[in-house]
Motif scaffolding. Structure first.
Motif, PDB file in Angstrom:
ATOM      1  N   GLU A 157      33.270  39.276  37.890  1.00 31.24           N
ATOM      2  CA  GLU A 157      33.414  40.252  36.812  1.00 31.24           C
ATOM      3  C   GLU A 157      34.203  41.473  37.283  1.00 31.24           C
ATOM      4  OE1 GLU A 157      30.621  42.452  33.499  1.00 31.24           O
ATOM      5  OE2 GLU A 157      29.725  41.931  35.420  1.00 31.24           O
ATOM      6  N   GLU A 158      33.904  41.966  38.472  1.00 28.08           N
ATOM      7  CA  GLU A 158      34.631  43.118  39.017  1.00 28.08           C
ATOM      8  C   GLU A 158      36.109  42.795  39.219  1.00 28.08           C
ATOM      9  OE1 GLU A 158      32.505  44.364  42.504  1.00 28.08           O
ATOM     10  OE2 GLU A 158      30.730  44.900  41.336  1.00 28.08           O
ATOM     11  N   CYS A 159      36.403  41.591  39.663  1.00 25.04           N
ATOM     12  CA  CYS A 159      37.795  41.153  39.835  1.00 25.04           C
ATOM     13  C   CYS A 159      38.523  41.159  38.496  1.00 25.04           C
ATOM     14  CB  CYS A 159      37.827  39.762  40.464  1.00 25.04           C
ATOM     15  SG  CYS A 159      39.462  38.995  40.504  1.00 25.04           S
ATOM     16  N   LEU A 160      37.908  40.575  37.474  1.00 25.83           N
ATOM     17  CA  LEU A 160      38.528  40.518  36.150  1.00 25.83           C
ATOM     18  C   LEU A 160      38.752  41.922  35.585  1.00 25.83           C
ATOM     19  CD1 LEU A 160      36.556  37.548  34.573  1.00 25.83           C
ATOM     20  CD2 LEU A 160      38.920  37.531  35.386  1.00 25.83           C
ATOM     21  N   LYS A 161      37.763  42.787  35.760  1.00 28.29           N
ATOM     22  CA  LYS A 161      37.902  44.166  35.274  1.00 28.29           C
ATOM     23  C   LYS A 161      39.028  44.887  36.009  1.00 28.29           C
ATOM     24  CE  LYS A 161      33.181  44.907  33.674  1.00 28.29           C
ATOM     25  NZ  LYS A 161      31.933  45.654  33.920  1.00 28.29           N
ATOM     26  N   ASP A 162      39.150  44.628  37.307  1.00 25.72           N
ATOM     27  CA  ASP A 162      40.219  45.236  38.096  1.00 25.72           C
ATOM     28  C   ASP A 162      41.585  44.764  37.600  1.00 25.72           C
ATOM     29  OD1 ASP A 162      41.188  46.823  40.331  1.00 25.72           O
ATOM     30  OD2 ASP A 162      41.679  44.904  41.292  1.00 25.72           O
ATOM     31  N   TYR A 163      41.733  43.462  37.358  1.00 24.67           N
ATOM     32  CA  TYR A 163      42.990  42.932  36.818  1.00 24.67           C
ATOM     33  C   TYR A 163      43.316  43.585  35.479  1.00 24.67           C
ATOM     34  CZ  TYR A 163      43.243  39.026  40.193  1.00 24.67           C
ATOM     35  OH  TYR A 163      43.353  38.254  41.310  1.00 24.67           O
ATOM     36  N   LYS A 164      42.298  43.735  34.638  1.00 26.21           N
ATOM     37  CA  LYS A 164      42.506  44.328  33.315  1.00 26.21           C
ATOM     38  C   LYS A 164      42.871  45.809  33.431  1.00 26.21           C
ATOM     39  CE  LYS A 164      40.169  45.167  28.963  1.00 26.21           C
ATOM     40  NZ  LYS A 164      38.900  45.097  28.245  1.00 26.21           N
ATOM     41  N   THR A 165      42.132  46.553  34.246  1.00 25.37           N
ATOM     42  CA  THR A 165      42.368  47.983  34.421  1.00 25.37           C
ATOM     43  C   THR A 165      43.759  48.272  34.962  1.00 25.37           C
ATOM     44  OG1 THR A 165      40.018  48.364  34.808  1.00 25.37           O
ATOM     45  CG2 THR A 165      41.526  50.071  35.577  1.00 25.37           C
ATOM     46  N   ASN A 166      44.230  47.431  35.874  1.00 29.23           N
ATOM     47  CA  ASN A 166      45.543  47.637  36.491  1.00 29.23           C
ATOM     48  C   ASN A 166      46.679  46.973  35.714  1.00 29.23           C
ATOM     49  OD1 ASN A 166      44.803  49.230  38.808  1.00 29.23           O
ATOM     50  ND2 ASN A 166      43.708  47.425  39.507  1.00 29.23           N
ATOM     51  N   ASN A 167      46.370  46.515  34.505  1.00 27.53           N
ATOM     52  CA  ASN A 167      47.357  45.933  33.598  1.00 27.53           C
ATOM     53  C   ASN A 167      48.125  44.756  34.192  1.00 27.53           C
ATOM     54  OD1 ASN A 167      46.787  47.739  31.446  1.00 27.53           O
ATOM     55  ND2 ASN A 167      47.989  49.306  32.486  1.00 27.53           N
ATOM     56  N   VAL A 168      47.473  43.963  35.020  1.00 24.93           N
ATOM     57  CA  VAL A 168      48.130  42.770  35.544  1.00 24.93           C
ATOM     58  C   VAL A 168      47.614  41.501  34.882  1.00 24.93           C
ATOM     59  CG1 VAL A 168      48.702  43.776  37.785  1.00 24.93           C
ATOM     60  CG2 VAL A 168      46.544  42.557  37.496  1.00 24.93           C
ATOM     61  N   ILE A 169      46.561  41.610  34.083  1.00 26.51           N
ATOM     62  CA  ILE A 169      45.980  40.426  33.451  1.00 26.51           C
ATOM     63  C   ILE A 169      46.990  39.745  32.527  1.00 26.51           C
ATOM     64  CG2 ILE A 169      44.914  41.526  31.436  1.00 26.51           C
ATOM     65  CD1 ILE A 169      43.254  38.873  33.662  1.00 26.51           C
ATOM     66  N   ASP A 170      47.897  40.511  31.935  1.00 26.47           N
ATOM     67  CA  ASP A 170      48.904  39.938  31.042  1.00 26.47           C
ATOM     68  C   ASP A 170      49.936  39.100  31.789  1.00 26.47           C
ATOM     69  OD1 ASP A 170      47.685  41.047  28.828  1.00 26.47           O
ATOM     70  OD2 ASP A 170      48.931  42.861  28.872  1.00 26.47           O
ATOM     71  N   ASP A 171      49.987  39.238  33.110  1.00 27.37           N
ATOM     72  CA  ASP A 171      50.916  38.455  33.919  1.00 27.37           C
ATOM     73  C   ASP A 171      50.402  37.040  34.187  1.00 27.37           C
ATOM     74  OD1 ASP A 171      52.473  40.721  34.058  1.00 27.37           O
ATOM     75  OD2 ASP A 171      51.771  41.289  36.061  1.00 27.37           O
ATOM     76  N   TYR A 172      49.180  36.767  33.754  1.00 25.77           N
ATOM     77  CA  TYR A 172      48.542  35.491  34.063  1.00 25.77           C
ATOM     78  C   TYR A 172      48.351  34.631  32.830  1.00 25.77           C
ATOM     79  CZ  TYR A 172      47.383  37.393  38.626  1.00 25.77           C
ATOM     80  OH  TYR A 172      47.459  37.919  39.881  1.00 25.77           O
ATOM     81  N   GLU A 173      48.460  33.338  33.029  1.00 28.02           N
ATOM     82  CA  GLU A 173      48.057  32.372  32.026  1.00 28.02           C
ATOM     83  C   GLU A 173      46.643  31.962  32.437  1.00 28.02           C
ATOM     84  OE1 GLU A 173      49.055  27.806  30.924  1.00 28.02           O
ATOM     85  OE2 GLU A 173      50.758  29.106  31.296  1.00 28.02           O
ATOM     86  N   ILE A 174      45.681  32.303  31.632  1.00 32.00           N
ATOM     87  CA  ILE A 174      44.288  32.110  32.020  1.00 32.00           C
ATOM     88  C   ILE A 174      43.801  30.734  31.598  1.00 32.00           C
ATOM     89  CG2 ILE A 174      41.925  32.924  31.708  1.00 32.00           C
ATOM     90  CD1 ILE A 174      43.134  35.718  31.288  1.00 32.00           C
ATOM     91  N   GLU A 175      43.290  30.023  32.569  1.00 29.78           N
ATOM     92  CA  GLU A 175      42.623  28.748  32.331  1.00 29.78           C
ATOM     93  C   GLU A 175      41.272  28.842  33.018  1.00 29.78           C
ATOM     94  OE1 GLU A 175      44.918  25.418  33.617  1.00 29.78           O
ATOM     95  OE2 GLU A 175      46.733  26.147  32.661  1.00 29.78           O
ATOM     96  N   THR A 176      40.248  28.394  32.341  1.00 30.35           N
ATOM     97  CA  THR A 176      38.916  28.488  32.916  1.00 30.35           C
ATOM     98  C   THR A 176      38.090  27.269  32.550  1.00 30.35           C
ATOM     99  OG1 THR A 176      36.959  29.887  33.116  1.00 30.35           O
ATOM    100  CG2 THR A 176      38.030  29.851  30.987  1.00 30.35           C
ATOM    101  N   SER A 177      37.110  26.998  33.369  1.00 32.11           N
ATOM    102  CA  SER A 177      36.213  25.884  33.091  1.00 32.11           C
ATOM    103  C   SER A 177      35.368  26.230  31.862  1.00 32.11           C
ATOM    104  CB  SER A 177      35.324  25.592  34.298  1.00 32.11           C
ATOM    105  OG  SER A 177      34.564  26.732  34.649  1.00 32.11           O
ATOM    106  N   ASP A 178      34.890  25.208  31.188  1.00 34.33           N
ATOM    107  CA  ASP A 178      34.113  25.414  29.964  1.00 34.33           C
ATOM    108  C   ASP A 178      32.896  26.299  30.199  1.00 34.33           C
ATOM    109  OD1 ASP A 178      35.902  23.835  28.578  1.00 34.33           O
ATOM    110  OD2 ASP A 178      34.649  22.036  28.661  1.00 34.33           O
ATOM    111  N   THR A 231      34.016  39.400  29.284  1.00 32.39           N
ATOM    112  CA  THR A 231      34.369  40.402  30.290  1.00 32.39           C
ATOM    113  C   THR A 231      35.706  41.052  29.988  1.00 32.39           C
ATOM    114  OG1 THR A 231      33.118  39.222  31.983  1.00 32.39           O
ATOM    115  CG2 THR A 231      34.775  40.789  32.743  1.00 32.39           C
ATOM    116  N   LEU A 232      36.699  40.259  29.628  1.00 31.58           N
ATOM    117  CA  LEU A 232      38.021  40.822  29.343  1.00 31.58           C
ATOM    118  C   LEU A 232      38.061  41.563  28.014  1.00 31.58           C
ATOM    119  CD1 LEU A 232      40.305  37.922  30.608  1.00 31.58           C
ATOM    120  CD2 LEU A 232      39.792  40.091  31.734  1.00 31.58           C
ATOM    121  N   GLY A 233      37.147  41.233  27.107  1.00 34.06           N
ATOM    122  CA  GLY A 233      37.122  41.876  25.807  1.00 34.06           C
ATOM    123  C   GLY A 233      36.379  43.193  25.781  1.00 34.06           C
TER     124      GLY A 233
END
Length: 66
Positions: free
Chosen positions: A31-52, A61-63
């Protein structure tokens, strides 16, 4: 993003096909990693795929607002 054994894993593959992994022992670490990616505006650089089993957690978390 997936759960592998007991670890939570964030995997990134660069343009050259090289894989990089970050492993977290707890869901809180992920969760902290995801929040860090979001806060630093790098999450948009990723195509997110996750297990069900992690999909709802990742979306929730991202919302969350800052």
């Amino acid at each position: 993003m997936k759960k592998c054994n007991q670890d939570f894993v964030v995997q990134r593959i660069n343009d050259f096909g090289t894989k990089f992994e970050r492993r977290f022992v707890t869901k809180q670490g992920l969760e902290e990693c995801l929040k860090d990616y979001k806060t630093n505006n790098v999450i948009d650089d990723y195509e997110i795929e996750t297990s069900d089993d992690l999909w709802k957690f990742v979306i929730d978390t991202l919302g969350k607002g800052d």
